[in-house]
Motif scaffolding. Structure first.
Motif, PDB file in Angstrom:
ATOM      1  N   ASN A 123     -11.814   8.428   2.652  1.00 23.50           N
ATOM      2  CA  ASN A 123     -13.083   9.158   2.660  1.00 23.50           C
ATOM      3  C   ASN A 123     -13.664   9.345   1.266  1.00 23.50           C
ATOM      4  N   GLU A 124     -12.909   8.948   0.249  1.00 24.77           N
ATOM      5  CA  GLU A 124     -13.352   9.114  -1.135  1.00 24.77           C
ATOM      6  C   GLU A 124     -13.528   7.779  -1.849  1.00 24.77           C
ATOM      7  N   SER A 125     -13.446   6.687  -1.097  1.00 23.51           N
ATOM      8  CA  SER A 125     -13.416   5.355  -1.705  1.00 23.51           C
ATOM      9  C   SER A 125     -14.407   4.425  -1.026  1.00 23.51           C
ATOM     10  N   LEU A 126     -14.532   3.233  -1.606  1.00 22.53           N
ATOM     11  CA  LEU A 126     -15.084   2.115  -0.859  1.00 22.53           C
ATOM     12  C   LEU A 126     -13.939   1.652   0.034  1.00 22.53           C
ATOM     13  N   PHE A 127     -14.074   1.813   1.328  1.00 22.06           N
ATOM     14  CA  PHE A 127     -12.988   1.584   2.269  1.00 22.06           C
ATOM     15  C   PHE A 127     -13.345   0.394   3.153  1.00 22.06           C
ATOM     16  N   PHE A 128     -12.554  -0.697   3.027  1.00 23.36           N
ATOM     17  CA  PHE A 128     -12.822  -1.929   3.764  1.00 23.36           C
ATOM     18  C   PHE A 128     -12.029  -1.899   5.071  1.00 23.36           C
ATOM     19  N   THR A 129     -12.731  -1.700   6.167  1.00 23.13           N
ATOM     20  CA  THR A 129     -12.068  -1.447   7.446  1.00 23.13           C
ATOM     21  C   THR A 129     -11.833  -2.702   8.275  1.00 23.13           C
ATOM     22  N   ASN A 130     -12.329  -3.833   7.808  1.00 28.91           N
ATOM     23  CA  ASN A 130     -12.222  -5.063   8.605  1.00 28.91           C
ATOM     24  C   ASN A 130     -11.781  -6.221   7.713  1.00 28.91           C
ATOM     25  N   LEU A 131     -10.724  -5.971   6.955  1.00 29.20           N
ATOM     26  CA  LEU A 131     -10.260  -6.932   5.953  1.00 29.20           C
ATOM     27  C   LEU A 131      -8.888  -7.470   6.362  1.00 29.20           C
ATOM     28  N   TYR A 132      -8.667  -8.759   6.101  1.00 26.24           N
ATOM     29  CA  TYR A 132      -7.466  -9.441   6.581  1.00 26.24           C
ATOM     30  C   TYR A 132      -6.695 -10.108   5.444  1.00 26.24           C
ATOM     31  N   ALA A 133      -5.370 -10.022   5.540  1.00 24.69           N
ATOM     32  CA  ALA A 133      -4.494 -10.737   4.612  1.00 24.69           C
ATOM     33  C   ALA A 133      -4.520 -12.222   4.943  1.00 24.69           C
ATOM     34  N   THR A 134      -4.231 -13.047   3.965  1.00 23.63           N
ATOM     35  CA  THR A 134      -4.233 -14.493   4.212  1.00 23.63           C
ATOM     36  C   THR A 134      -2.903 -14.993   4.751  1.00 23.63           C
ATOM     37  N   GLY A 135      -1.835 -14.218   4.572  1.00 20.62           N
ATOM     38  CA  GLY A 135      -0.527 -14.712   4.972  1.00 20.62           C
ATOM     39  C   GLY A 135       0.411 -13.620   5.414  1.00 20.62           C
ATOM     40  N   THR A 136       1.691 -13.967   5.462  1.00 21.26           N
ATOM     41  CA  THR A 136       2.694 -13.076   6.048  1.00 21.26           C
ATOM     42  C   THR A 136       3.815 -12.721   5.078  1.00 21.26           C
ATOM     43  N   ARG A 137       3.662 -13.084   3.812  1.00 23.24           N
ATOM     44  CA  ARG A 137       4.698 -12.778   2.833  1.00 23.24           C
ATOM     45  C   ARG A 137       4.064 -12.251   1.551  1.00 23.24           C
ATOM     46  N   THR A 138       4.871 -11.561   0.753  1.00 26.10           N
ATOM     47  CA  THR A 138       4.375 -10.976  -0.489  1.00 26.10           C
ATOM     48  C   THR A 138       3.804 -12.036  -1.421  1.00 26.10           C
ATOM     49  N   VAL A 139       4.506 -13.155  -1.578  1.00 31.90           N
ATOM     50  CA  VAL A 139       4.026 -14.187  -2.501  1.00 31.90           C
ATOM     51  C   VAL A 139       2.715 -14.801  -2.024  1.00 31.90           C
ATOM     52  N   ARG A 140       2.509 -14.818  -0.709  1.00 31.79           N
ATOM     53  CA  ARG A 140       1.239 -15.336  -0.202  1.00 31.79           C
ATOM     54  C   ARG A 140       0.119 -14.349  -0.516  1.00 31.79           C
ATOM     55  N   GLY A 141       0.424 -13.047  -0.393  1.00 32.42           N
ATOM     56  CA  GLY A 141      -0.562 -12.051  -0.771  1.00 32.42           C
ATOM     57  C   GLY A 141      -0.899 -12.117  -2.248  1.00 32.42           C
ATOM     58  N   MET A 142       0.130 -12.274  -3.081  1.00 31.44           N
ATOM     59  CA  MET A 142      -0.096 -12.395  -4.528  1.00 31.44           C
ATOM     60  C   MET A 142      -0.959 -13.606  -4.846  1.00 31.44           C
ATOM     61  N   GLU A 143      -0.709 -14.698  -4.173  1.00 34.67           N
ATOM     62  CA  GLU A 143      -1.508 -15.913  -4.364  1.00 34.67           C
ATOM     63  C   GLU A 143      -2.972 -15.646  -4.029  1.00 34.67           C
ATOM     64  N   ALA A 144      -3.205 -15.025  -2.862  1.00 35.73           N
ATOM     65  CA  ALA A 144      -4.572 -14.765  -2.423  1.00 35.73           C
ATOM     66  C   ALA A 144      -5.302 -13.817  -3.366  1.00 35.73           C
ATOM     67  N   ILE A 145      -4.608 -12.785  -3.812  1.00 36.54           N
ATOM     68  CA  ILE A 145      -5.234 -11.762  -4.653  1.00 36.54           C
ATOM     69  C   ILE A 145      -5.531 -12.289  -6.044  1.00 36.54           C
ATOM     70  N   THR A 146      -4.558 -12.963  -6.653  1.00 35.92           N
ATOM     71  CA  THR A 146      -4.717 -13.384  -8.048  1.00 35.92           C
ATOM     72  C   THR A 146      -5.544 -14.661  -8.195  1.00 35.92           C
ATOM     73  N   LEU A 147      -5.394 -15.603  -7.266  1.00 36.61           N
ATOM     74  CA  LEU A 147      -6.137 -16.860  -7.352  1.00 36.61           C
ATOM     75  C   LEU A 147      -7.420 -16.828  -6.541  1.00 36.61           C
TER      76      LEU A 147
END
Length: 639
Positions: free
Chosen positions: A296-320
């Protein structure tokens, strides 16, 4: 064969509500599984079959023959028994047969063995395995099997026929049968049940990476790049090579009215947090009061999806800021340093970049990846030497800074204490900092410090989530007392969901994650319901801060997305999906394409006739992402 059947039967009974239990489908599932069991047994039989062929008759029953036979039989039984119990624990965590994750776990034995020891009664399990092993050997001996083996006069010619049969079966599986051939069903659970764990393990070991161009549908490369560039085109950006096979472009936001802002940025990447656990996203558990309040105090993304199922996949998506590529994550591949990451954008703005991890960053190749892309490393190194690819400094989390630690590293409170300490020191230098903080507490064995929350440590994921939420609240409360807080933006997002398992190859709702940007100056809190992807969060932040920068990122500014731009990339190591307008296009290896309409009410996928326009768009993004990685198009030198 008996163990494999018992395991398949137990898993079927365990997950009966999720599988397709029609009689014909069940029979087919077990028949396919039976065939793969035979193939697996044939491989294990080969060494002893070869031994029996070459051993001379005069050595039958000799001490040498007895030692070899007893050892071979015992090792084989031990492997099968260990696999039986290991598959049960692996299925409990991932609801799959052994796959590339199991292969990766062999590499990082310290963390994995420690995690297993903290999660399960290892002495009891080992005792059970050894007890069953001795019972089976005893039964075999009492049945005079060893006696018949040693007391015979079989000649070479008599041994050839059964030996050739076993060699023939093994050859058929090597040359013509792939692990994916077991996947004959629409229901993912049936596909997994039809497999054999050991066979799946070695198949995953062999194919940790998949060539996109060899295994997936493609289109003309120039056309693919043209399609992607069209989707990335914006009034405030200009491609450096409009007709080249690159997506490098300049992006401008700042002007006299909206100058660039350069606050510190702390990114909290939460381990395994599904959107379904937050009350603000529909849960009724009441275990995330901090995050629910922040929503309630942020920009809150309510319909956002991860690209994968593992931490390294998340790191890849976020950083690259890139769609997932088939096989293992780029974080774990070769040639993954000197890339254009979000760290480069922060560098262009004069920021110091730091990666915080409560365990040893050697795990999952994280230190090589972040260090090789110019992030300073702050981790629980335990004295290991720096990797040669790490180009920046590495700071250890010392013993006196640790109050609680499990297999995966220090508790979240301890890693946040280190973040606060490093932020205090950076503040004195008057240099803005970007801190990427990877949490670990929301991970099996789900242990954390006592007397922090009302759920006992080590009892459930819900407890780990509540502690994770508690630690974030404690961290922010301490941060608010710091002189740098008012000039610091906090980005909070999960790396992936708690579980991606379900009936389908890609279960859409299992990829939805929480994401929010907190403490932005002059930006009113609001809920953003646009369909978006993990790769879009930092390009959105850069736009909100009015930065001008050079970009090689696929992500879009969520705030300025038009309806036709909304989409999410979701995938696993074999299936690559594009979700758009309640439709899901899935590219699979063997050039397979599936297209569905997503019924959100019951989370069901209804097969539809292929939409050629969306198919071409899906192929374009994944083909371009793969091309850029394999042809050094993600490298800084191409900037």
């Amino acid at each position: 064969m008996s163990l494999a059947f018992i395991l398949r039967f137990c898993l079927t009974f365990w997950y009966y509500p999720q599988i397709d239990a029609s009689v014909f489908i069940l029979i087919k599932t077990f028949l396919i599984g039976f065939c793969f069991d035979i193939g697996t047994i044939s491989f294990f039989a080969l060494p002893y079959v070869f031994y029996l062929l070459i051993i001379p008759k005069k050595l039958y029953g000799s001490i040498f023959d007895r030692v070899v036979t007893y050892i071979a039989y015992s090792i084989g039984l031990l492997i099968f028994l260990f696999s039986f119990f290991a598959e049960i624990t692996f299925w409990e965590e991932f609801e799959r047969r052994f796959n590339f994750i199991a292969v990766d776990y062999l590499i990082y034995t310290y963390e994995v063995v420690k995690n297993i020891n903290e999660s399960y009664p290892i002495p009891l399990l080992l005792s059970a395995i050894l007890s069953v092993l001795f019972v089976l050997i005893f039964i075999t001996k009492k049945a005079n099997v060893f006696k018949k083996t040693f007391d015979n006069d079989t000649v070479l010619k008599q041994k050839l026929i059964p030996s050739l049969l076993i060699f023939f079966i093994a050859s058929i599986f090597v040359l013509f049968i792939k692990n994916e051939d077991a996947e004959q069903f629409k229901n993912r659970y049936n596909n997994e049940l039809a497999k054999t764990g050991i066979y799946s393990f070695f198949a995953a070991f062999k194919s940790n990476e998949l060539s996109y161009t060899e295994f997936y549908k493609t289109i003309d490369e120039d056309k693919a790049f043209s399609n992607v560039k069209q989707k990335l085109t914006a009034p405030n950006s200009e491609f450096l090579q409009p007709k080249g096979k690159q997506i490098y472009r300049t992006v401008t936001h700042a002007d006299s009215i909206n100058p660039a802002q350069k606050p510190n940025v702390i990114f909290i990447c939460i381990e395994s947090l599904s959107a379904s656990y937050l009350n603000s996203l529909g849960s009724e558990l009441k275990i995330t009061p901090t995050l629910d309040s922040l929503s309630n105090e942020s920009l809150f993304f309510t319909n956002l999806y991860a690209t994968g199922t593992r931490t390294v996949r998340g790191m890849e998506a976020i950083t690259l800021s890139i769609p997932p590529t088939p096989g293992r994550s780029i974080v774990k591949r070769d040639n993954n340093t000197d890339l254009f990451t979000i760290g480069e954008v922060f560098k262009q703005q004069g920021y110091e970049r730091n990666f915080f991890y409560g365990g040893d960053g050697y795990f999952d190749n994280m230190n090589t990846y972040f260090g090789g892309n110019e992030f300073n490393i702050i981790d629980r190194g335990r004295g290991f030497l720096l990797d040669s690819d790490i180009k920046t400094k590495r700071t250890n989390i010392d013993d006196d800074e640790v109050t609680f630690e499990n297999a995966w590293g220090v508790c979240d409170e301890d890693i946040y204490s280190k973040v606060l300490k490093e932020a205090d020191e950076a503040y004195l230098t008057d240099t803005p900092f970007f801190n990427f903080v990877m949490t670990t507490s929301n991970h099996r064995p789900f242990t954390y410090p006592d007397n922090k929350i009302d759920i006992p440590s080590g009892t459930s994921r819900e407890g780990a989530i509540e502690y994770t939420d508690y630690a974030i609240g404690s961290f922010l409360n301490q941060a608010k007392t710091k002189p740098w807080f008012s000039n610091t933006v906090f980005v909070i997002m999960a790396d992936h969901c708690a579980s991606s398992a379900g009936r389908w190859n890609l279960n859409i709702d299992k990829y939805r994650i929480p994401a929010m940007i907190f403490n932005l100056e002059k930006i009113a809190p609001q809920k953003i319901e646009k369909l978006s992807s993990q790769i879009d969060v930092f390009p959105t932040l850069f736009a909100l801060l009015n930065w001008d920068y050079t970009s090689n990122l696929f992500g879009l500014d969520i705030m300025k997305m038009k309806k036709e731009d909304e989409r999410a990339f979701i995938g696993n190591y074999r299936n690559l999906g594009l979700l758009k307008d309640q439709k899901l296009m899935i590219l699979s290896d063997q050039h397979i394409v599936n297209y569905y309409e997503w019924e959100t009410d019951n989370d069901n996928l209804i097969p539809k006739e292929i939409n050629t326009t969306l198919l071409e768009e899906t192929i374009s993004f994944y083909q371009v992402a793969d091309y850029l990685y394999r042809n050094n198009g993600l490298k800084l030198k191409n900037n």
